[in-house]
Design an enzyme around this catalytic site. Structure first.
Site, short mmCIF file in Angstrom:
data_model
loop_
_atom_site.label_atom_id
_atom_site.label_comp_id
_atom_site.label_asym_id
_atom_site.label_seq_id
_atom_site.Cartn_x
_atom_site.Cartn_y
_atom_site.Cartn_z
N HIS A 46 -1.04 -12.24 0.44
CA HIS A 46 -1.92 -11.25 -0.21
C HIS A 46 -2.73 -11.81 -1.37
O HIS A 46 -3.94 -11.58 -1.45
CB HIS A 46 -1.06 -10.07 -0.69
CG HIS A 46 -1.78 -8.78 -0.80
ND1 HIS A 46 -1.20 -7.57 -0.57
CD2 HIS A 46 -3.07 -8.49 -1.11
CE1 HIS A 46 -2.08 -6.59 -0.74
NE2 HIS A 46 -3.22 -7.13 -1.07
N SER B 64 -12.89 -4.12 0.30
CA SER B 64 -13.75 -3.21 -0.49
C SER B 64 -15.22 -3.49 -0.17
O SER B 64 -16.05 -3.64 -1.08
CB SER B 64 -13.48 -3.33 -1.99
OG SER B 64 -12.21 -2.83 -2.30
N PRO B 65 -15.61 -3.53 1.10
CA PRO B 65 -16.99 -3.89 1.45
C PRO B 65 -18.02 -2.89 0.95
O PRO B 65 -19.20 -3.23 0.82
CB PRO B 65 -16.97 -3.93 2.99
CG PRO B 65 -15.85 -3.01 3.37
CD PRO B 65 -14.81 -3.20 2.30
N LEU B 66 -17.56 -1.66 0.65
CA LEU B 66 -18.50 -0.62 0.19
C LEU B 66 -18.42 -0.45 -1.33
O LEU B 66 -19.01 0.49 -1.87
CB LEU B 66 -18.19 0.71 0.90
CG LEU B 66 -18.22 0.62 2.43
CD1 LEU B 66 -17.72 1.92 3.06
CD2 LEU B 66 -19.62 0.29 2.92
N GLY B 67 -17.69 -1.35 -1.97
CA GLY B 67 -17.60 -1.29 -3.44
C GLY B 67 -16.31 -0.71 -3.96
O GLY B 67 -16.12 -0.59 -5.17
N TYR C 36 0.85 -1.19 0.00
CA TYR C 36 0.00 0.00 0.00
C TYR C 36 0.89 1.24 0.00
O TYR C 36 1.22 1.82 1.04
CB TYR C 36 -0.96 0.00 1.20
CG TYR C 36 -2.01 -1.09 1.14
CD1 TYR C 36 -2.26 -1.79 -0.05
CD2 TYR C 36 -2.76 -1.44 2.26
CE1 TYR C 36 -3.21 -2.80 -0.10
CE2 TYR C 36 -3.72 -2.44 2.21
CZ TYR C 36 -3.94 -3.12 1.02
OH TYR C 36 -4.89 -4.11 0.98
N1 LIG Z 1 -6.72 -8.16 0.06
C1 LIG Z 1 -6.86 -7.42 -1.01
O1 LIG Z 1 -6.50 -7.83 -2.14
C2 LIG Z 1 -7.46 -6.07 -0.87
C3 LIG Z 1 -7.86 -5.34 -2.01
C4 LIG Z 1 -8.44 -4.09 -1.81
C5 LIG Z 1 -8.62 -3.59 -0.53
N2 LIG Z 1 -8.19 -4.31 0.56
C6 LIG Z 1 -8.39 -3.82 1.94
O2 LIG Z 1 -9.76 -3.55 2.14
C7 LIG Z 1 -9.90 -2.22 2.62
C8 LIG Z 1 -11.23 -1.65 2.17
O3 LIG Z 1 -11.33 -1.62 0.77
P1 LIG Z 1 -11.27 -0.26 -0.08
O4 LIG Z 1 -10.63 0.80 0.73
O5 LIG Z 1 -10.68 -0.62 -1.39
O6 LIG Z 1 -12.80 0.03 -0.39
P2 LIG Z 1 -14.12 0.36 0.48
O7 LIG Z 1 -13.87 0.07 1.90
O8 LIG Z 1 -15.22 -0.34 -0.20
O9 LIG Z 1 -14.28 1.90 0.21
C9 LIG Z 1 -13.40 2.83 0.77
C10 LIG Z 1 -14.01 4.19 0.62
O10 LIG Z 1 -15.22 4.21 1.34
C11 LIG Z 1 -15.43 5.45 1.89
N3 LIG Z 1 -16.18 5.24 3.15
C12 LIG Z 1 -15.81 4.44 4.18
N4 LIG Z 1 -16.75 4.44 5.15
C13 LIG Z 1 -17.73 5.26 4.72
C14 LIG Z 1 -18.94 5.69 5.28
N5 LIG Z 1 -19.34 5.24 6.48
N6 LIG Z 1 -19.70 6.56 4.57
C15 LIG Z 1 -19.30 7.01 3.35
N7 LIG Z 1 -18.16 6.63 2.77
C16 LIG Z 1 -17.37 5.77 3.44
C17 LIG Z 1 -14.08 6.04 2.17
O11 LIG Z 1 -14.17 7.43 1.92
P3 LIG Z 1 -13.08 8.50 2.42
O12 LIG Z 1 -11.81 8.18 1.66
O13 LIG Z 1 -13.68 9.78 2.02
O14 LIG Z 1 -12.86 8.30 3.88
C18 LIG Z 1 -13.16 5.29 1.22
O15 LIG Z 1 -12.73 6.08 0.15
C19 LIG Z 1 -8.68 -1.49 2.06
O16 LIG Z 1 -8.45 -0.29 2.74
C20 LIG Z 1 -7.63 -2.54 2.24
O17 LIG Z 1 -7.19 -2.51 3.59
C21 LIG Z 1 -7.64 -5.54 0.39
#
Ligand SMILES: NC(=O)c1ccc[n+]([C@@H]2O[C@H](COP(=O)([O-])OP(=O)(O)OC[C@H]3O[C@@H](n4cnc5c(N)ncnc54)[C@H](OP(=O)(O)O)[C@@H]3O)[C@@H](O)[C@H]2O)c1
Length: 291
Positions: free
Chosen positions: A128, A212-215, A53
């Site tokens: 990973h 990416s639980p929120l998409g 990251y």
């Molecule tokens: N293992 C893997 O291959 C892999 C791949 C991808 C991700 N991940 C992990 O999964 C985590 C989550 O995935 P992600 O960050 O890709 O996507 P996500 O959690 O689906 O979306 C992240 C975005 O959601 C917004 N958000 C969060 N909580 C919110 C709320 N309550 N209301 C409105 N918006 C909200 C944040 O906005 P703001 O930026 O404005 O705060 C952020 O930009 C990553 O941070 C990483 O640690 C792992």
């Protein structure tokens, strides 16, 4: 904050996904640290990171160092926070993501993560992503060796299918603290294909961390526009559609621990409150049926 079991540890039922603090669109370091502090203040005791990251070449471990700094500058006692990092993915600096699941790379990556996090043992070390060039058993064998050597307390995997989960359980010697502690797979309203893996984890008692639980970073803000059912249920509870989404995932099984990403204190505070949102069976059915 409600807790759930991850290996031998009780952690908050909602974790902080720290990736947005270090990749494209990342905030300045002060805001990143405030976001980490806000998460801990909200009761979050699981922070997900990875050596990969970062944005530019030569910055491997950027996110791990930020988290170490966030813990070191926290005004309270952050010792109950479990840091979950990963090895096996790389970012050469041109925006792409590459793979190296070789045992030698995982050993070197683990040493670098220990240094970046400033710890003697990594709380949860996750492989990973499967590397098609390396037999999966070899990569997981290396993870087991790292745990046996005391460099890693708990072992997890990520982006794994049912077969790879079963193989990991065999190689690591079971489930939980002395076996496979967690599986981190993509799972959200937009991405439902990890439901078989979720069912297997629930059966085995292995924690599953939806990523990416929120998409995903680009889509999370529009969840309520894309999925009317999430907006409708949210309006009924006077909460955000994102909070509804996390509560919906939590309701799927007691082994689910979503790790929403945040780059602002406001969003992780809102997400953490999902543990207190109870959805009715009818609401859950409506959300399940949304495509
Ligand atoms: N293992 C893997 O291959 C892999 C791949 C991808 C991700 N991940 C992990 O999964 C985590 C989550 O995935 P992600 O960050 O890709 O996507 P996500 O959690 O689906 O979306 C992240 C975005 O959601 C917004 N958000 C969060 N909580 C919110 C709320 N309550 N209301 C409105 N918006 C909200 C944040 O906005 P703001 O930026 O404005 O705060 C952020 O930009 C990553 O941070 C990483 O640690 C792992």
């Amino acid at each position: 904050m409600q807790t759930r079991t991850l290996g031998a540890r009780d952690v908050s039922a909602i974790g902080l996904g720290a990736m947005p603090l270090s990749i494209e669109g990342r905030p300045d370091p002060e805001q990143a640290i405030r976001t980490i502090h806000a998460a801990i203040d909200a009761g979050v005791t699981l922070i997900d990171t990875a050596d990969a990251y970062h944005l530019h070449a030569g910055e491997v471990g950027h996110n791990e160092r930020l988290i170490a700094q966030g813990l070191a500058t926290y005004r309270g006692d952050p010792s109950d926070v479990l840091i979950a990092t990963k090895g096996g993915h790389l970012r050469p600096g041109d925006g792409s993501w590459t793979l190296n699941g070789s045992p030698q790379h995982l050993r070197e990556a683990c040493e670098a993560s220990l240094k970046a996090l400033g710890v003697e043992a990594i709380g949860l070390y996750q492989f990973h992503r499967p590397d098609p060039k390396v037999p999966y058993a070899e990569s997981i064998g290396a993870m087991k060796e790292l745990r046996d050597a005391g460099k890693v307390r708990l072992v997890g995997i990520s982006n794994a299918n049912v077969e790879q989960i079963r193989l990991s359980v065999d190689i690591l010697g079971g489930v939980g603290a002395t076996g496979l502690a967690s599986v981190q797979n993509e799972l959200s309203p937009a991405f439902r294909s990890s439901e078989d893996e979720l069912a297997l984890c629930a059966d085995l008692g292995v924690a599953i961390l939806p990523w990416s639980p929120l998409g995903g970073i680009g889509s999370a803000a529009h969840l309520g526009e894309r999925y009317a059912a999430f907006a409708e249920v949210a309006a009924g509870h006077d909460v955000s559609p994102q909070r509804v989404c996390l509560a919906w995932l939590l309701a799927k099984a007691p082994v689910v621990i979503p790790i929403p990403g945040s780059s602002r204190p406001e969003t992780i505070r809102d997400s953490a409150l999902a543990v207190d949102l109870e959805l009715s069976p009818a609401e859950l059915a409506k959300l399940d049926a949304t495509r």
